[in-house]
Design a protein around this motif. Structure first.
Motif, PDB file in Angstrom:
ATOM      1  N   CYS A   1      -5.341  11.080   3.313  1.00 44.30           N
ATOM      2  CA  CYS A   1      -6.577  10.722   4.008  1.00 44.30           C
ATOM      3  C   CYS A   1      -6.702   9.209   4.144  1.00 44.30           C
ATOM      4  N   LEU A   2      -6.461   8.488   3.050  1.00 44.33           N
ATOM      5  CA  LEU A   2      -6.595   7.031   3.070  1.00 44.33           C
ATOM      6  C   LEU A   2      -5.546   6.374   3.967  1.00 44.33           C
TER       7      LEU A   2
ATOM      8  N   THR B   1       0.825  -1.215   0.000  1.00 43.91           N
ATOM      9  CA  THR B   1       0.000   0.000   0.000  1.00 43.91           C
ATOM     10  C   THR B   1       0.854   1.256   0.000  1.00 43.91           C
TER      11      THR B   1
END
Length: 308
Positions: A125-126, A96
């Protein structure tokens, strides 16, 4: 320029504190050591992004902006890896974070400044939501510091989401955006997030028994539990301590104590059978997997009849 150097100074102070906490324990990496190292990386990323943005403001060109954005994403990205290390789940986090850094770097290089800014904010944000989600994993719930990290990351994620909504609906030049989401308030919020993250890291390290003084190794006799006539112990604790570090052994000791209590309560209050080592090992594995243990870590334990 003053606000950038202010954030740089705060970031440097936080990373220096975390390094001071981790240096006495800079041995073989157990979970706590990996958490500390990734936390240090997050602090270094905060310092690096502040420095590169300062260089960009002084005319450093797009390369400084690209590197600054990459470092900024690495801040929460490294904390995502830190939490994954603590929970025993790192692989998905590595993928990720790698994708996030490449995406932001490429977008900043080739796209319009405002579009690349939206992408960076969305990625931040994620990642913050990912860190917040890790604090709710079974092995970490109730751990001192995780609540602080949960609040900080949810708060910063909400701030990023609000920034995107304001930019797309009200416009970049609207009074609301300029008052709440321009560079000065954004930098102030970032500085608070860095400070609060440093506090959360310190609390987590303290909950793992870390301090500025070298901690004593856990004695071997603490690495044994008895359940319904069976003895569960760590194979060669001295070798494990040398290979993985004293903090890993201490984590094993704490988890064994908690799991032993859970299995004893289960044996006393239910009809669960502990007639063979296989049955004990099966229930032991379920309890330890819920606490984030890997199959390799579980394999370090042995089950044998208790000697009266």
């Amino acid at each position: 320029m003053g606000y950038i150097w202010g954030l740089l100074a705060i970031s440097a102070a936080v990373v220096s504190t975390v390094i001071a906490l981790t240096l006495p324990h800079w041995g073989a990496p157990g979970r706590a050591e990996l958490f500390a190292r990734f936390s240090v990386a997050a602090g270094i990323a905060a310092v690096g992004s502040s420095l590169m943005y300062a260089i960009y403001e002084l005319g450093g060109g797009v390369l400084a902006l690209v590197v600054g954005d990459a470092f900024m994403v690495l801040g929460p990205g490294a904390m995502l890896l830190a939490m994954g290390a603590l929970a025993g789940r790192l692989r998905a986090g590595v993928i990720t974070v790698s994708v996030a850094v490449v995406l932001v770097s490429v977008t900043t290089t080739v796209a319009d400044t405002r579009f690349s800014l939206l992408v960076k904010i969305a990625v931040l944000c994620l990642l913050c939501l990912g860190v917040a989600g890790h604090t709710r994993r079974a092995p970490l719930i109730g751990l001192a510091g995780t609540t602080t990290l949960l609040v900080v990351n949810l708060g910063y994620a909400a701030f990023c989401a609000g920034r995107i909504v304001a930019a797309l609906t009200l416009g970049w030049e609207s009074p609301v955006y300029r008052a709440v989401f321009s560079i000065v308030p954004t930098t102030a919020v970032g500085a608070l997030a860095v400070l609060a993250t440093g506090l959360g890291v310190w609390q987590v390290l303290r909950s793992h028994g870390w301090s500025l003084r070298r901690r004593r190794d856990a004695p071997a006799e603490e690495l044994v539990i008895e359940v319904a006539g069976w003895r569960v112990s760590l194979t060669d604790p001295a070798d494990v301590r040398r290979a993985f570090g004293a903090d890993t052994v201490s984590e094993i000791a704490r988890d064994l104590e908690a799991v032993g209590g859970a299995l004893r309560r289960r044996a006393d209050t239910t009809a669960v059978s502990f007639a063979t080592p296989v049955e004990v090992a099966a229930h032991l594995r379920l309890e330890l997997e819920a606490r984030g243990w890997s199959p390799t870590e579980i394999a370090l334990l042995t089950v044998e009849p208790a000697v009266e």
